[in-house]
Scaffold this motif. Structure first.
Motif, PDB file in Angstrom:
ATOM      1  N   ASP A 213       0.844  -1.248   0.078  1.00 11.76           N
ATOM      2  CA  ASP A 213       0.021   0.017  -0.079  1.00 11.76           C
ATOM      3  C   ASP A 213       0.947   1.390   0.017  1.00 11.76           C
ATOM      4  N   VAL A 214       2.010   1.110   0.787  1.00 10.66           N
ATOM      5  CA  VAL A 214       3.046   2.321   0.808  1.00 10.66           C
ATOM      6  C   VAL A 214       3.536   2.493  -0.876  1.00 10.66           C
ATOM      7  N   VAL A 215       3.891   1.386  -1.587  1.00  9.63           N
ATOM      8  CA  VAL A 215       4.419   1.504  -2.729  1.00  9.63           C
ATOM      9  C   VAL A 215       3.415   2.211  -3.737  1.00  9.63           C
ATOM     10  N   ARG A 216       2.209   1.703  -3.452  1.00 12.52           N
ATOM     11  CA  ARG A 216       1.093   2.320  -4.462  1.00 12.52           C
ATOM     12  C   ARG A 216       0.760   3.571  -4.224  1.00 12.52           C
ATOM     13  N   GLY A 217       0.968   4.157  -3.064  1.00  8.67           N
ATOM     14  CA  GLY A 217       0.769   5.474  -2.646  1.00  8.67           C
ATOM     15  C   GLY A 217       1.817   6.480  -3.255  1.00  8.67           C
ATOM     16  N   LEU A 218       3.100   5.818  -3.004  1.00  7.15           N
ATOM     17  CA  LEU A 218       4.390   6.489  -3.613  1.00  7.15           C
ATOM     18  C   LEU A 218       4.459   6.740  -5.091  1.00  7.15           C
ATOM     19  N   GLU A 219       3.890   5.563  -5.660  1.00 13.23           N
ATOM     20  CA  GLU A 219       3.785   5.710  -7.056  1.00 13.23           C
ATOM     21  C   GLU A 219       2.889   6.673  -7.443  1.00 13.23           C
ATOM     22  N   LEU A 220       1.579   6.948  -6.965  1.00 10.39           N
ATOM     23  CA  LEU A 220       0.757   7.757  -7.344  1.00 10.39           C
ATOM     24  C   LEU A 220       1.454   9.456  -7.049  1.00 10.39           C
TER      25      LEU A 220
ATOM     26  N   GLU B  45      -2.283  16.200  -3.101  1.00 13.46           N
ATOM     27  CA  GLU B  45      -3.072  16.045  -1.873  1.00 13.46           C
ATOM     28  C   GLU B  45      -3.844  14.545  -1.769  1.00 13.46           C
ATOM     29  N   GLU B  46      -4.275  13.868  -2.969  1.00  9.61           N
ATOM     30  CA  GLU B  46      -4.855  12.713  -3.209  1.00  9.61           C
ATOM     31  C   GLU B  46      -3.756  11.525  -2.920  1.00  9.61           C
ATOM     32  N   ALA B  47      -2.639  12.042  -3.772  1.00 15.61           N
ATOM     33  CA  ALA B  47      -1.726  10.782  -3.405  1.00 15.61           C
ATOM     34  C   ALA B  47      -1.181  10.882  -1.906  1.00 15.61           C
ATOM     35  N   LEU B  48      -1.064  11.762  -1.278  1.00 14.85           N
ATOM     36  CA  LEU B  48      -0.463  11.962   0.242  1.00 14.85           C
ATOM     37  C   LEU B  48      -1.503  11.175   0.887  1.00 14.85           C
ATOM     38  N   CYS B  49      -2.858  11.123   0.421  1.00 12.62           N
ATOM     39  CA  CYS B  49      -3.822  10.560   1.251  1.00 12.62           C
ATOM     40  C   CYS B  49      -3.731   8.877   1.112  1.00 12.62           C
ATOM     41  N   HIS B  50      -3.038   8.497   0.144  1.00 12.49           N
ATOM     42  CA  HIS B  50      -2.628   7.099  -0.177  1.00 12.49           C
ATOM     43  C   HIS B  50      -1.424   6.691   0.330  1.00 12.49           C
ATOM     44  N   VAL B  51      -0.738   7.607   1.152  1.00  8.69           N
ATOM     45  CA  VAL B  51       0.834   6.944   1.620  1.00  8.69           C
ATOM     46  C   VAL B  51       0.531   7.262   3.075  1.00  8.69           C
ATOM     47  N   PRO B  52       0.705   6.131   4.025  1.00  8.53           N
ATOM     48  CA  PRO B  52       0.434   5.846   5.162  1.00  8.53           C
ATOM     49  C   PRO B  52       1.693   6.418   6.320  1.00  8.53           C
ATOM     50  N   TYR B  53       2.017   7.480   6.105  1.00 11.13           N
ATOM     51  CA  TYR B  53       3.403   8.225   6.712  1.00 11.13           C
ATOM     52  C   TYR B  53       3.063   8.126   8.034  1.00 11.13           C
ATOM     53  N   THR B  54       2.075   7.839   8.750  1.00  6.73           N
ATOM     54  CA  THR B  54       2.105   7.836  10.415  1.00  6.73           C
ATOM     55  C   THR B  54       2.433   6.396  10.720  1.00  6.73           C
ATOM     56  N   THR B  55       2.824   5.305   9.692  1.00  6.93           N
ATOM     57  CA  THR B  55       2.774   4.026  10.256  1.00  6.93           C
ATOM     58  C   THR B  55       4.126   3.584   9.503  1.00  6.93           C
ATOM     59  N   LEU B  56       5.008   4.645   8.908  1.00 10.85           N
ATOM     60  CA  LEU B  56       6.256   4.405   8.463  1.00 10.85           C
ATOM     61  C   LEU B  56       7.408   4.544   9.293  1.00 10.85           C
ATOM     62  N   ASP B  57       8.483   3.886   9.220  1.00 10.97           N
ATOM     63  CA  ASP B  57       9.651   3.966   9.901  1.00 10.97           C
ATOM     64  C   ASP B  57      10.649   5.270   9.792  1.00 10.97           C
ATOM     65  N   ILE B  58      10.034   6.313  10.306  1.00 11.10           N
ATOM     66  CA  ILE B  58      10.727   7.679   9.995  1.00 11.10           C
ATOM     67  C   ILE B  58      10.584   8.439  11.349  1.00 11.10           C
ATOM     68  N   THR B  59      11.724   9.336  11.453  1.00 14.62           N
ATOM     69  CA  THR B  59      11.706  10.094  12.795  1.00 14.62           C
ATOM     70  C   THR B  59      10.417  10.947  12.912  1.00 14.62           C
ATOM     71  N   GLU B  60      10.133  11.387  14.205  1.00 12.58           N
ATOM     72  CA  GLU B  60       9.115  12.106  14.640  1.00 12.58           C
ATOM     73  C   GLU B  60       9.076  13.626  13.934  1.00 12.58           C
ATOM     74  N   GLU B  61      10.281  13.996  13.645  1.00 10.58           N
ATOM     75  CA  GLU B  61      10.190  15.536  13.083  1.00 10.58           C
ATOM     76  C   GLU B  61       9.894  15.455  11.553  1.00 10.58           C
ATOM     77  N   VAL B  62      10.371  14.400  10.797  1.00 12.19           N
ATOM     78  CA  VAL B  62      10.140  14.000   9.577  1.00 12.19           C
ATOM     79  C   VAL B  62       8.244  13.895   9.417  1.00 12.19           C
ATOM     80  N   GLN B  63       7.944  13.198  10.461  1.00 17.86           N
ATOM     81  CA  GLN B  63       6.459  12.640  10.315  1.00 17.86           C
ATOM     82  C   GLN B  63       5.753  14.106  10.569  1.00 17.86           C
ATOM     83  N   GLU B  64       6.135  14.949  11.431  1.00 19.08           N
ATOM     84  CA  GLU B  64       5.457  16.212  11.829  1.00 19.08           C
ATOM     85  C   GLU B  64       5.354  17.067  10.587  1.00 19.08           C
TER      86      GLU B  64
END
Length: 626
Positions: A63-70, A112-131
Motif C-alpha cells: 500500500d505504501v508503494v502504491r501511494g508513492l507511485e501515485l 493531496e490525493e496521493a498523500l492520502c494514499h501514503v500511510p506516513y504515520t505508520t512508516l519507520d521515519i523520525t518524529e520530526e519528518v512525520q510532523e
C-alpha cells in the motif's frame, strides 16, 4: 537486495530526483509567481520523507508503494507545469491566467490525493519528518479547498491595452511590472518564447499570437519610452535610415569615441570598448583612462545591459549592428543566453588565493558584486572554485574583507547547488563566528546567509548545532532594523526543526519577542508573532511564552492588527489556553471573547478556526472575581 527492493529504491530515487529538479528551477518571474512559489515550497518539504525511506532497511508494504507511485506521477505532472511556466510566454500566461490557475489547483489536488494514499504515520521515519509531512499534507489540503482570487486590475489593464491604440502609459507600466517584462533582455526572451510557440503551431499564428505580438510591441514602446533615442515612430523609420543618427555619448568608448562593440567595465565602474582598454592595459598603464584612479585589478567585466541597449538603438535607427570581436572570453550559456567572463573570475581567484591582504579584499569585493549581478555569474564563480577560498576569508582579521567574503557567499547561495558547496566547504561554523563578532553589516549578511542555507532541511540541524541561535537572538535584540529582520527570518526558518525550537527557547528568545510585540513602532510585530506561533507548538515554548505575560498584548493584537498577525496571535492564544484554565480566565477578563467572536467571522480561514476553538473553551469558564 531483492528485485522488489531494487524496484522500491528506484522509485524513491525518482521521487528524490524530481524534488531536486524542482528545487533547482529558477525564480519565477510571471503573473503566477505566488501559486508557483507556494507549490515549489510545499514540494521541497517532502524531500526528507524520501531520503529517510531510502536510508531505511525494511522493505515497504504494497500500500505504501502504491501511494508513492501515485505521488511520483503527481510530482512529475507538477514539474512539467512549473517548467512550462518558466519557459513559456509571460503575456500568454497573463491572457490565460484563469486556465493556468486551474491547472495549479488540479496539480495540488493530485498531490493531496496521493498523500492520502501514503500511510506516513505508520512508516519507520523520525518524529520530526512525520510532523513535517503531516504539516505539508495539511497545507496541500487547505490549498485544495480554495482558489486564488482573480486579479481584476490585471484583467482590466489587459483589456484596455488590447482595445486602445495608444493606451495610458501608466497601464502599460503596470503590465510591464506585473508581467516582469521590465528590461530589454526581458522583452527579447519574451519575443523568443512567442516565436517558439509559432513554430510549435506549424508557423500559422492565430488570433492569439497576433494579440500577443501587439501587446509585446506596446510593452516594448513603454520600456523604451524613457530614452527617446530608442523610440522612433514607424512613420519616421525611413527618415531615420536616410540620415546619419547622432550616437549617444554613453554608447561611445571614452578612448576611441567610437560606438562600442564589446563594452566592458573596469574596477572603477567606467565602461570602455574591450579592445581599446586592453591595449591601454597591455601598454603597462595601471589607471583608469577617464578618472585617472588607480585600478584595483585588471579584470574586465562585460557590460551586457549596455550592449543590449546599443543593439536596440542600432536596430531602431537603421544602423548596422556592431560586429562581434574575438576575445579571451569563455562563454557560458545560461538562462536568457547571458554570459560570464571566466577569465576575469579566474584572475580574481588568483588574488584571493595568493594576493596580499589588499588584493584579497579587492578581489572578494569584486566577486561579491559579480555574484549579485546575475545567475550565470553565480554558477561560474562556484565552478571556478571560489567558495572554499571565500570561506577561508571569513576568518580574516580585516573586517572589510570578512564582510565582502560573507556577502559574496550570501549572493552565491541564491543558487541551490551552491548551498551544498558552501556547506561542504565547512563554512557554517565560520559564518556563525562572523554573526557573533563581525561588523554590523557582516553580521546582518551572515544572518541572511544562514537563512538562505537553512532552506535545505538538513542544514537546519547543522546551523543550530553550530551555535547560531544565541547569536541570532543577540542580533534580533541589538541590530539595526535590517539586522533584526534578517535575524528574525533566520530564526523562524531554523525553528521549523524541533531541536532548534528548544535551542531558541532555552537561549531566552521569548522575552525579547514579547517586547517587540509591545512596540508596534519598531516594525517587528509581524516577525515576532510568526516566531512565537511556531514556538508555541512545542511544550517548552508554550511554557516560556506563558511565563512572559503574553495574554494582554495578544488580545490587543487580535483587536487591532493585520489579518496575518491576528491569525498568529489567535494560534498562540489557542496553544496557551488549551488545557490551562488560568490563561482562559485571564483572557476572558481581558475581553478576549468579543475580539475572538469578530475574528471568527471576518478573519482568515485559519484565524476563524483558532478563534472558534478558543471561544468554545472560554464559554466553559467563569471570569476571575475582582
Amino acid at each position: 537486495m531483492s528485485p522488489r527492493g531494487n524496484s522500491q529504491e528506484a522509485l524513491l530515487s525518482q521521487l528524490s530526483e524530481t524534488i531536486r529538479t524542482v528545487s533547482t528551477l529558477p525564480e519565477c518571474r510571471a503573473v503566477v509567481k505566488k501559486i508557483y512559489c507556494n507549490l515549489v515550497r510545499r514540494i521541497k518539504l517532502l524531500s526528507p520523507l524520501f531520503e529517510e525511506l531510502k536510508d531505511g532497511e525494511e522493505e515497504l508494504q504494497d500500500d505504501v508503494v502504491r501511494g508513492l507511485e501515485l505521488l511520483r506521477i503527481a510530482l512529475n505532472s507538477a514539474l512539467e507545469l512549473l517548467k512550462s511556466v518558466h519557459e513559456g510566454s509571460k503575456i500568454l500566461q497573463a491572457l490565460q491566467l484563469e486556465q493556468i490557475t486551474v491547472k495549479f489547483h488540479q496539480i495540488t489536488e493530485l498531490i493531496e490525493e496521493a498523500l492520502c494514499h501514503v500511510p506516513y504515520t505508520t512508516l519507520d521515519i523520525t518524529e520530526e519528518v512525520q510532523e513535517q509531512i503531516e504539516l505539508v499534507h495539511t497545507q496541500f489540503r487547505r490549498a485544495k479547498g480554495r482558489m486564488e482570487s482573480p486579479d481584476l486590475q490585471l484583467e482590466m489593464d489587459l483589456t484596455i491595452a488590447q482595445r486602445e491604440r495608444n493606451p495610458d502609459p501608466a497601464i502599460l507600466k503596470r503590465l510591464s511590472e506585473k508581467l516582469h517584462l521590465r528590461t530589454i533582455n526581458d522583452l527579447k526572451r519574451e519575443s523568443l518564447a512567442i516565436h517558439d510557440m509559432v513554430i510549435t503551431h506549424g508557423g500559422l499564428p492565430d488570433e492569439r499570437f497576433e494579440t500577443m505580438s501587439l501587446l509585446l510591441r506596446k510593452l516594448k514602446d513603454c520600456v523604451l519610452m524613457e530614452n527617446p533615442d530608442f523610440d522612433a515612430p514607424e512613420g519616421d523609420k525611413s527618415f531615420v535610415k536616410l540620415r546619419s543618427p547622432v550616437i549617444p555619448d554613453d554608447f561611445r568608448c571614452p578612448i576611441s569615441l567610437e560606438l562600442m562593440k564589446d563594452p566592458v567595465i573596469v574596477s572603477t565602474g567606467q565602461t570602455y570598448e574591450r579592445s581599446c582598454i586592453q591595449k591601454w592595459l597591455d601598454a603597462g598603464h595601471k589607471t583608469c583612462p577617464k578618472t585617472q584612479q588607480t585600478l584595483l585589478h585588471t579584470a574586465l567585466t562585460p557590460n551586457y545591459v549596455l550592449k543590449s541597449l546599443i543593439a536596440f538603438w542600432c536596430e531602431s535607427n537603421g544602423v548596422e549592428l556592431p560586429k562581434k570581436q574575438g576575445s579571451c572570453r569563455n562563454k557560458r550559456s545560461g538562462v536568457g543566453g547571458s554570459e560570464c567572463d571566466r577569465a576575469a573570475i579566474d584572475a580574481l581567484l588568483q588574488k584571493l588565493a595568493n594576493g596580499n591582504p589588499e588584493e584579497q579584499r579587492a578581489a572578494a569585493g569584486e566577486l561579491r558584486l559579480l555574484a549579485k549581478r546575475n545567475a550565470d555569474n553565480r554558477v561560474c564563480i562556484a565552478e571556478a572554485g571560489a567558495i572554499p577560498l571565500l570561506a577561508e576569508l571569513l576568518g580574516s582579521p580585516d573586517s572589510r574583507t570578512q564582510e565582502h567574503a560573507v556577502t559574496a557567499l550570501l549572493n552565491l547561495s541564491i543558487n541551490e547547488a551552491n548551498k551544498g558547496t558552501i556547506v561542504n566547504a565547512g563554512a557554517i561554523p565560520d559564518i556563525v563566528d562572523v554573526l557573533k563578532v563581525g561588523s554590523m553589516e557582516a553580521r546582518e549578511n551572515a544572518a541572511a546567509t544562514l537563512f538562505s542555507l537553512s532552506v535545505v532541511d538538513e542544514n537546519k540541524v547543522a546551523i543550530g548545532a553550530a551555535g547560531a541561535i544565541p547569536a541570532l537572538i543577540d542580533l534580533l535584540c541589538q541590530g539595526t532594523p535590517r539586522g533584526k529582520k534578517d535575524a528574525a527570518t533566520a530564526i523562524f526558518n531554523l525553528s521549523i526543526y524541533q531541536g532548534n525550537k528548544v535551542r531558541a527557547v532555552r537561549s531566552g528568545i521569548v522575552p525579547p519577542l514579547i517586547g517587540l510585540l509591545k512596540d508596534p513602532g519598531g516594525g517587528m510585530v509581524d516577525e515576532a508573532l510568526a516566531i512565537l506561533a511556531i514556538l508555541a507548538s512545542h511544550p517548552e515554548g508554550k511554557v516560556a511564552i506563558g511565563q512572559a505575560d503574553p495574554i494582554p498584548v495578544l488580545v490587543e493584537v487580535i483587536r487591532t492588527s493585520s489579518p496575518r498577525n491576528r491569525e498568529n496571535a489567535a494560534a498562540i492564544l489557542w496553544s496557551l489556553c488549551t488545557g490551562d484554565g488560568q490563561y482562559l480566565k485571564l483572557a476572558k477578563d481581558l475581553g478576549a471573547e468579543e475580539v475572538l467572536r469578530e475574528l471568527s467571522e471576518s478573519g482568515t480561514d485559519r484565524a476563524k478556526r483558532k478563534a472558534s476553538s478558543v471561544l468554545e473553551l472560554l464559554q466553559r469558564v467563569e471570569p476571575v472575581s475582582s
